[in-house]
Design a protein around this motif. Structure first.
Motif, PDB file in Angstrom:
ATOM      1  N   LYS A 232      -9.878   2.479 -23.734  1.00  0.00           N
ATOM      2  CA  LYS A 232      -8.874   1.697 -24.051  1.00  0.00           C
ATOM      3  C   LYS A 232      -8.230   1.293 -22.940  1.00  0.00           C
ATOM      4  O   LYS A 232      -7.643   0.386 -22.652  1.00  0.00           O
ATOM      5  CB  LYS A 232      -7.780   2.383 -24.849  1.00  0.00           C
ATOM      6  N   ARG A 233      -8.001   2.254 -21.859  1.00  0.00           N
ATOM      7  CA  ARG A 233      -7.119   1.778 -20.718  1.00  0.00           C
ATOM      8  C   ARG A 233      -8.298   0.922 -19.998  1.00  0.00           C
ATOM      9  O   ARG A 233      -7.451   0.051 -19.249  1.00  0.00           O
ATOM     10  CB  ARG A 233      -7.603   3.336 -19.667  1.00  0.00           C
ATOM     11  N   LEU A 234      -9.596   0.997 -19.853  1.00  0.00           N
ATOM     12  CA  LEU A 234     -10.298   0.088 -19.037  1.00  0.00           C
ATOM     13  C   LEU A 234     -10.281  -1.357 -19.579  1.00  0.00           C
ATOM     14  O   LEU A 234     -10.037  -2.426 -19.117  1.00  0.00           O
ATOM     15  CB  LEU A 234     -11.674   0.348 -19.014  1.00  0.00           C
ATOM     16  N   LYS A 235     -10.291  -1.451 -20.960  1.00  0.00           N
ATOM     17  CA  LYS A 235     -10.071  -2.692 -21.633  1.00  0.00           C
ATOM     18  C   LYS A 235      -9.018  -3.297 -21.230  1.00  0.00           C
ATOM     19  O   LYS A 235      -8.683  -4.590 -20.952  1.00  0.00           O
ATOM     20  CB  LYS A 235     -10.127  -2.470 -23.112  1.00  0.00           C
ATOM     21  N   ARG A 236      -7.648  -2.590 -21.192  1.00  0.00           N
ATOM     22  CA  ARG A 236      -6.468  -3.175 -20.976  1.00  0.00           C
ATOM     23  C   ARG A 236      -6.402  -3.663 -19.498  1.00  0.00           C
ATOM     24  O   ARG A 236      -5.693  -4.307 -18.963  1.00  0.00           O
ATOM     25  CB  ARG A 236      -5.323  -2.066 -21.368  1.00  0.00           C
TER      26      ARG A 236
ATOM     27  N   PRO B  37      -3.058  -1.062 -13.207  1.00  0.00           N
ATOM     28  CA  PRO B  37      -3.755  -0.421 -14.226  1.00  0.00           C
ATOM     29  C   PRO B  37      -3.859   1.276 -14.209  1.00  0.00           C
ATOM     30  O   PRO B  37      -3.819   1.717 -12.896  1.00  0.00           O
ATOM     31  CB  PRO B  37      -5.166  -0.926 -14.067  1.00  0.00           C
ATOM     32  N   SER B  38      -4.128   1.755 -15.430  1.00  0.00           N
ATOM     33  CA  SER B  38      -4.278   3.412 -15.533  1.00  0.00           C
ATOM     34  C   SER B  38      -5.401   3.453 -14.368  1.00  0.00           C
ATOM     35  O   SER B  38      -6.563   2.991 -14.803  1.00  0.00           O
ATOM     36  CB  SER B  38      -4.591   3.564 -16.699  1.00  0.00           C
ATOM     37  N   GLY B  39      -5.472   4.668 -13.589  1.00  0.00           N
ATOM     38  CA  GLY B  39      -6.494   5.102 -12.688  1.00  0.00           C
ATOM     39  C   GLY B  39      -6.424   4.458 -11.353  1.00  0.00           C
ATOM     40  O   GLY B  39      -7.252   4.600 -10.684  1.00  0.00           O
TER      41      GLY B  39
END
Ligand code: 5GP
Length: 186
Positions: free
Chosen positions: A147-151, A13-15
């Motif tokens: 958006k990033r956390l949801k994904r 995931p992003s981050g």
């Protein structure tokens, strides 16, 4: 004749810290080469076309998709991202360990199309820690963070589809594990 190189996918995931881990890996080994992706995302402060990414508008990007210029591509948090095929193939044929630092959907495409790869999924210690890391890096607006956390929730469930999953607690430990995983195939 030169040995063929290898394709190494670093996803997650992003981050989670993919970028930091990959930077360290590249810095420590001349035989590693990091693929530069294309994206329709706006450049962040300090990002340069041809260094962090090739920045294109949607029309240019779509044209490249139609011309078959990407090994894989995916939509992520409202933007398109893709791996240019030619430079990757060339480096692999030249014996390089080519690293793709990409999101999960693109990583799955590569796994299906090019089975001869090593795929590593970086997991965050927890969702709370992932959120903290995304916020702390200060590169995304609130809409993009959400958006990033949801994904991320969905992406983390996919970690079992990859060869190895490593919890990225700290960079040094992750690098050690990754180098160990890569070594036998060197
Ligand atoms: P960012 O906008 O934070 O630079 O990247 C967003 C996500 O896109 C990250 O998870 C990053 O790894 C991923 N990404 C970067 N380049 C590519 C690519 O070429 N293909 C795919 N599928 N994902 C990419």
């Amino acid at each position: 004749m030169k040995n063929k190189g290898k394709l190494i996918i670093i996803t997650g995931p992003s981050g989670v810290g993919k970028g930091t881990v990959v930077k360290e890996l590249i810095g420590n080994n001349k035989n590693f080469w990091l693929s530069i992706s294309a994206t329709t995302r706006q450049p962040r402060k300090g990002e340069i076309h041809g260094k962090e990414y090739y920045f294109y508008n949607r029309k240019e990007f779509k044209k490249k998709i139609n011309e078959g210029l990407f090994l894989e591509w995916a939509e992520f948090a409202g933007n398109l991202y893709g791996t240019p095929a030619e430079s990757v193939t060339e480096r692999i044929n030249n014996g390089k360990m080519v690293i793709l630092e990409i999101e999960v959907e693109g990583a799955k495409q590569i796994r299906e199309k090019y089975p001869d790869n090593l795929s590593i999924f970086l997991l965050p210690p927890s969702i709370e820690e992932l959120e903290r890391r995304i916020r702390n890096r200060g590169t995304d607006d609130e809409n993009s963070i959400l958006k990033r956390l949801k994904r991320a929730q969905h992406e983390i469930e996919s970690s079992i589809d990859f060869d190895f999953a490593i919890t990225n607690q700290n960079v040094d430990d992750s690098i050690r594990v990754i180098l160990d995983l890569i070594k036998p195939s060197n």
